[in-house]
Each structure stands twice: as C-alpha cells, then as structure tokens.
Design an enzyme around this catalytic site. Structure first.
Site, mmCIF file in Angstrom:
data_model
loop_
_atom_site.group_PDB
_atom_site.id
_atom_site.type_symbol
_atom_site.label_atom_id
_atom_site.label_comp_id
_atom_site.label_asym_id
_atom_site.label_seq_id
_atom_site.Cartn_x
_atom_site.Cartn_y
_atom_site.Cartn_z
ATOM 1 N N ARG A 123 0.836 -1.090 0.042
ATOM 2 C CA ARG A 123 0.076 -0.092 -0.122
ATOM 3 C C ARG A 123 0.769 1.184 0.255
ATOM 4 N NH1 ARG A 123 -5.505 -0.825 2.140
ATOM 5 N NH2 ARG A 123 -5.459 -2.738 3.224
ATOM 6 N N ALA A 146 -7.355 -6.539 15.503
ATOM 7 C CA ALA A 146 -6.319 -5.897 15.354
ATOM 8 C C ALA A 146 -5.387 -6.112 16.862
ATOM 9 C CB ALA A 146 -6.308 -4.464 15.331
ATOM 10 N N HIS A 205 -15.223 8.132 42.344
ATOM 11 C CA HIS A 205 -16.692 8.482 42.234
ATOM 12 C C HIS A 205 -16.657 10.033 41.481
ATOM 13 C CE1 HIS A 205 -21.166 8.882 42.816
ATOM 14 N NE2 HIS A 205 -20.640 10.146 43.605
#
Ligand code: NAI
Length: 461
Positions: free
Chosen positions: A34, A316, A440
């Site tokens: 590519r 992946a 929290h």
C-alpha cells in the site's frame, strides 16, 4: 539486502512485530505494498470507522441531548465531504505515525508486494532480499457471498462503506456482526433508513445472548431495522440502486429489499494471494488459514505467520499480541499470548465489550458460575450524561469466585473492560475488584458494583 527478519504486511500484527523485533536487537525490514503503512486497520478499518463513529455520535448527541442540557440553537448540518476529509486526516496522522516509528526503530520499509520464492528469501519487485526468518502478517479480506457482486460503489464491503459518494437514503446491511452494526450505526445517525438482514435468529453471534438482546433493542430505538433468520440469496445493482433478495428460514418464503447502497458484512477470510505459499508447501487449514504451531511457526522452517491470516479472532489487538510474541520467540525469548483474555469491542453507542467466557459457553462446559450484574441506571455519572442504557455483567466461578468472563453494554464499555482483563490476568476473584476503591463519580463504579453483586450485593441496585 540481508536481514535477520522480514515481516510481510504492516498492519497491527506486522508493524508491531517489526518494531518489537528491532527493539530486541534484530535487523528488520517490513514489506508493504500500500501507499501507506498500517494495513486494513489504519487505512480502511478500525481507525477510519472510529472517526466516522465519533463524528456521527456528536451529531446524535446534538440532535437528542443538547436541548435537555440547555444547549439550544440550530442543529448541526452534515457536510459529508468535510466529514470524509476529517476521516482522511485521521488516517494520515496514524499511518505517518507508523512511518515515524519505523525510522525511530531502524525498521526498513520495503515498498511493494512480497512473495517468498524460497525459505530465507523475500522478493519485492525485482529484488530478492535474504532473511533468516520471515513472518507473514498479510491479514484478511472481506469474504464473498454467492450471488452478491461487490462493485464498491452500490454494493460495498467495509472498504467502500467508508468512502460512499453520498449518504444513502436506504442502506441494506447483510450480516448483523461487528462491521454491519458499526457502519449501520454511522449511516442511521446520518439519516439513512438502515435494514440489517441476518442469517441467525440473533445479532452479534458469539457474544453474550442477554447483551445481544439489549443491544438489538437499543439499536432499534435508534432507528435500525432487523430482519433475523434470513438467508440472503443475492443482490443485484444498477448504477445507483440495488435489490437484495433473502429467504426467511422459518418458512422458506422469498422477499426483496430495495436500497441505494448494500453493505456486505458477512465475515472476512485470510489474505495470502501472491505469496507463493502453495509452491513452498506451507500447510493451509480447511478454513483457508495458515497452519501454525504454538510458536507461530508454519509447516516450513524459517517461515512464521500471525494475525488474521492464522486461526483465532480477527482482531487488531490479537494480531498485535501475536506480533510481539513471535518477535520475542525469534529473539530467543518466551513469547506468549493468553487467548483466554482477549477483549472484543463494538464501537457503537452504547459500546459493547466482552472478555472470557459467556453464560452460554459456561453452560456448555457444565461449569457452576454466578452472575453479578449492575445496570448503568444506578450509576450517577451515567445518569448525568444521558448514558444510563446498558449494564455490566461479571461471571465468576461459583465456588472460588474467580472471574471467568465479563460483558458490558454501556458508555465506554471498550475502556471499562480492561480493568477486568487485568484482574483476569492475575487470576483475581470478583471480590478483589469489589474491594478495590473506585473513584466517584465514574462509569467504572458500575464494574465494581457488578463485582459486588457477585458477593453480598451491589449498593446502588
Ligand atoms: P462477523 O463474523 O462479525 O459477522 C458476520 C455476520 O453475518 C454474522 O452474524 C453471520 O451470521 C451473518 N451472515 C453470514 N452469512 C449470511 C447470509 N448469507 N445472510 C445473512 N447474514 C449472514 O463479520 P464482520 O462483521 O464482517 O466482521 C469481520 C471481522 O472483522 C470479524 O472477525 C470482526 O471481529 C472484525 N472486526 C472487528 C471490529 C472491532 O473489533 N470493533 C470492527 C470491524 C470488524
């Protein structure tokens, strides 16, 4: 040129393998045909789809939740061309990042498509390079479906779905798996009428059945339509329109659906074209995967294989882990992947994440287990953020309390799953998670509450 290792393919399996092997002192090259590095994941898979999912999620938030928070004004309009160029920028930044990492780690990029004329040799263009070891990380391609001819314009795979000329009015998706639902979500949020046709009587096969049911309900609320128990017979296209034909499995009746675009998402298969594996005598399994031993060695000495081209989930991060493991093996270390703790994530909204056993697999094994479940309705942060749909479910051994699996549908489930993965790697009990202080207000508290629910009970349920 002569190398200790030539890796074929620069997807997450290949590039990670090349970098790790170089870090461990090997002289390494990676072959990629590519124009850019990163394989399917970075160029036409995980990364571009996440860009579109992110952009369209913002659109959905603006349309559905902004007003309730006192954010008023004109709703954003979609500039599809600009959205696609944002996606292209995201790809570019990531693929260039790999190029930089190759330079930094002194990995040579051999540009072109590779073949293996003989063990110890990799041919790229007209040049034959010598390699003491070869790792094949050539990935996968979309599986064809008989009767469905992909043109990547009207009838597309995930590759074409990331690059549509315009937003379709009607999209038919074949297959209610990960690709179908992620891309189906993108186009539903962009205003398309999306119908998902699935062979089985449920969506996301292999995932926890309760999660799948909740997921289907939530996606239906977002406008996706589902036709389940339907075997697609074929799809035909003119220049701009398509017709999908399916048979309902319960009564064999035939039906058709019209669409502007059809997305074929019925699975992927290993891609090994042009490597010359047959002539080399590399053993291929019945499912078309390269057969390997536990150290990723193929049936031919000196040739190894990892990622989508071999057995296991086509993910992946599974390929990355194998890339690191095989690099370690080749450097004389003990490379290892724990296949029992590989998370799977679907990046819709809400996200779906899972790791380890499901209730279904535990029942099949006849293993006694307990379930700790906690709804995001009981999570303060989720309520504040319009993200209270979904739940966390932890499965633990009935006697030892050891965590065997976890399934989350909810906000950022793909991030939340990892504390459970770490716990599982350490062989932790649900109580270990339950006794760990969680900040929290966070979504992570829902994980702790599910762990508490495996013992004396959740607090906010
Ligand atoms: P998949 O295997 O996830 O789902 C394919 C679906 O198509 C299944 O539900 C199957 O029952 C259905 N199907 C098969 N033949 C059919 C027919 N004739 N008619 C109707 N339905 C039919 O495959 P998908 O979504 O194409 O993904 C391919 C691979 O890529 C998977 O291994 C997936 O894990 C991976 N991937 C992972 C992502 C992630 O981790 N977020 C994102 C995208 C892909």
């Amino acid at each position: 040129m002569s190398y200790d290792l030539i890796v074929i393919g620069s997807g997450p399996g290949g590039y990670v393998c090349a970098i790790r092997a170089a870090q461990l002192g090997l002289k390494v090259a990676c072959v990629e045909g590519r124009e850019t590095l990163g394989g399917t994941c970075l160029n036409v898979g995980c990364i571009p789809s996440k860009a579109l999912l992110h952009a369209t999620h913002q659109l959905h938030e603006a349309a559905h939740n902004f007003d309730a928070m006192g954010l008023t004004g004109a709703k954003p309009k979609v500039d599809w061309k600009k959205m696609l160029s944002y996606k292209a920028d995201t790809i570019g930044q990531n693929t260039k990042g790999i190029e930089f990492l190759f330079k930094k780690n002194k990995v040579d990029w051999l540009k072109g498509w590779a073949s293996i004329p003989a063990p110890g040799q990799v041919k790229v263009g007209d040049t034959v390079h010598e390699a003491k070891k070869i790792v094949i990380a050539s990935g996968s391609e979309s599986s064809p479906l008989p009767g469905v001819e992909v043109d990547e314009k009207v009838i597309v795979t995930s590759t074409g779905a990331l690059e549509l000329g315009k937003i379709p009015k009607k999209l038919v998706v074949i297959g209610a798996g990960v690709i179908g639902l992620e891309m189906g979500s993108v186009y539903a949020r962009l205003g398309a009428e999306v119908t998902v046709v699935e062979y089985l009587d449920r969506i996301i096969p292999g995932n926890d059945a309760e999660v799948a049911k909740t997921f289907q309900k939530l996606l239906t609320k977002q406008g996706l339509k589902f036709v389940l128990g339907a075997a697609v017979q074929g799809a035909t296209a003119t220049k701009t329109k398509a017709t999908v034909t399916y048979k309902l499995r319960k009564d064999d009746s035939e039906h058709t659906l019209d669409a502007d675009t059809v997305l074929l998402a019925t699975g992927r298969r290993p891609y090994t074209d042009g490597l010359g594996l047959e002539a080399l005598g590399v053993e291929i399994t019945k499912r078309g995967q390269i057969a390997t031993d536990s150290h990723y060695k193929t049936s031919v000495d000196g040739i190894y294989a990892i990622g989508d081209a071999i057995d296991g989930p086509m993910l992946a991060h599974k390929a990355e882990d194998e890339g690191m493991a095989v690099a370690e093996v080749l450097a004389g270390q003990a490379g290892h992947v724990n296949y029992g703790v590989i998370p799977g994530v679907i990046y819709t909204w809400p996200e779906v994440a899972s790791v380890g056993e499901t209730e279904e697999t535990l029942k099949d094994q006849g293993r006694a287990y307990k379930v700790g479940k906690f709804s995001f309705m009981g999570n303060g942060r989720a309520k504040a953020n319009f993200a209270a749909d979904g739940f966390v479910k932890i499965l633990a051994d009935k006697d030892s309390d050891r965590i065997l699996g976890a399934h989350i549908i909810g906000p950022y489930a793909g991030d939340l799953i990892h504390e459970i993965c770490v716990a599982m790697e350490f062989g932790a009990a649900a109580e270990d998670l339950a006794r760990t202080c969680h900040a929290h207000p966070t979504y992570s508290e829902a994980v702790r509450e599910a762990a508490l629910a495996c013992g004396d009970g959740a607090i906010h349920a």
